[in-house]
Design an enzyme around this catalytic site. Structure first.
Site, PDB file in Angstrom:
ATOM      1  N   ASN A  30       0.834  -1.204   0.000  1.00  0.00           N
ATOM      2  CA  ASN A  30       0.000   0.000   0.000  1.00  0.00           C
ATOM      3  C   ASN A  30       0.865   1.249   0.000  1.00  0.00           C
ATOM      4  O   ASN A  30       2.056   1.198   0.305  1.00  0.00           O
ATOM      5  CB  ASN A  30      -0.934  -0.009   1.213  1.00  0.00           C
ATOM      6  CG  ASN A  30      -1.962  -1.115   1.131  1.00  0.00           C
ATOM      7  OD1 ASN A  30      -2.533  -1.372   0.076  1.00  0.00           O
ATOM      8  ND2 ASN A  30      -2.199  -1.791   2.239  1.00  0.00           N
ATOM      9  N   CYS A  31       0.228   2.364  -0.329  1.00  0.00           N
ATOM     10  CA  CYS A  31       0.879   3.662  -0.382  1.00  0.00           C
ATOM     11  C   CYS A  31       1.656   3.906   0.919  1.00  0.00           C
ATOM     12  O   CYS A  31       1.141   3.596   1.998  1.00  0.00           O
ATOM     13  CB  CYS A  31      -0.184   4.738  -0.573  1.00  0.00           C
ATOM     14  SG  CYS A  31       0.472   6.391  -0.758  1.00  0.00           S
ATOM     15  N   PRO A  32       2.875   4.383   0.837  1.00  0.00           N
ATOM     16  CA  PRO A  32       3.595   4.898  -0.333  1.00  0.00           C
ATOM     17  C   PRO A  32       4.555   3.881  -0.969  1.00  0.00           C
ATOM     18  O   PRO A  32       5.330   4.240  -1.847  1.00  0.00           O
ATOM     19  CB  PRO A  32       4.385   6.059   0.248  1.00  0.00           C
ATOM     20  CG  PRO A  32       4.784   5.556   1.609  1.00  0.00           C
ATOM     21  CD  PRO A  32       3.573   4.738   2.080  1.00  0.00           C
ATOM     22  N   LEU A  33       4.524   2.638  -0.545  1.00  0.00           N
ATOM     23  CA  LEU A  33       5.526   1.671  -1.005  1.00  0.00           C
ATOM     24  C   LEU A  33       5.567   1.445  -2.521  1.00  0.00           C
ATOM     25  O   LEU A  33       6.669   1.364  -3.076  1.00  0.00           O
ATOM     26  CB  LEU A  33       5.374   0.353  -0.249  1.00  0.00           C
ATOM     27  CG  LEU A  33       5.763   0.420   1.232  1.00  0.00           C
ATOM     28  CD1 LEU A  33       5.460  -0.898   1.924  1.00  0.00           C
ATOM     29  CD2 LEU A  33       7.221   0.784   1.396  1.00  0.00           C
TER      30      LEU A  33
ATOM     31  N   ASP B  34      -2.990  -1.822  -5.082  1.00  0.00           N
ATOM     32  CA  ASP B  34      -3.493  -0.658  -4.343  1.00  0.00           C
ATOM     33  C   ASP B  34      -4.258   0.243  -5.313  1.00  0.00           C
ATOM     34  O   ASP B  34      -3.661   0.805  -6.230  1.00  0.00           O
ATOM     35  CB  ASP B  34      -2.324   0.090  -3.709  1.00  0.00           C
ATOM     36  CG  ASP B  34      -2.747   1.318  -2.924  1.00  0.00           C
ATOM     37  OD1 ASP B  34      -3.961   1.535  -2.738  1.00  0.00           O
ATOM     38  OD2 ASP B  34      -1.852   2.071  -2.491  1.00  0.00           O
TER      39      ASP B  34
END
Length: 78
Positions: free
Chosen positions: A16-19, A43
């Site tokens: 999920n954000c920010p990965l 995501d």
């Protein structure tokens, strides 16, 4: 539908954000200017995240596509 060819594929499914953006940024640093990175994410927020990322960094967003629960992004390194 025709999709762009790519030089490298990055699988960030399950992240999920920010990965997804952080991993894409790292992968882009490892390829040559003009090459294309295909990113496969799960995501839903990655659709707007990659639009903002490419707008802010100057990389080209060639295409985005949804396939079931996966979101595909093609980014050309500036």
């Amino acid at each position: 539908m025709s999709t762009p060819s790519f030089d490298r594929e990055l699988d960030v499914r399950g992240l999920n954000c920010p990965l997804p953006i952080l991993k894409a940024k790292k992968a882009l640093a490892e390829i040559e200017s003009g090459q294309v990175l295909k990113v496969v994410a799960t995501d839903a927020g990655s659709l707007r995240d990659f639009q903002a990322f490419t707008r802010q960094t100057g990389h080209g967003l060639l295409a985005q596509q949804t396939e079931g629960a996966e979101f595909l992004h093609w980014v050309r390194k500036k």
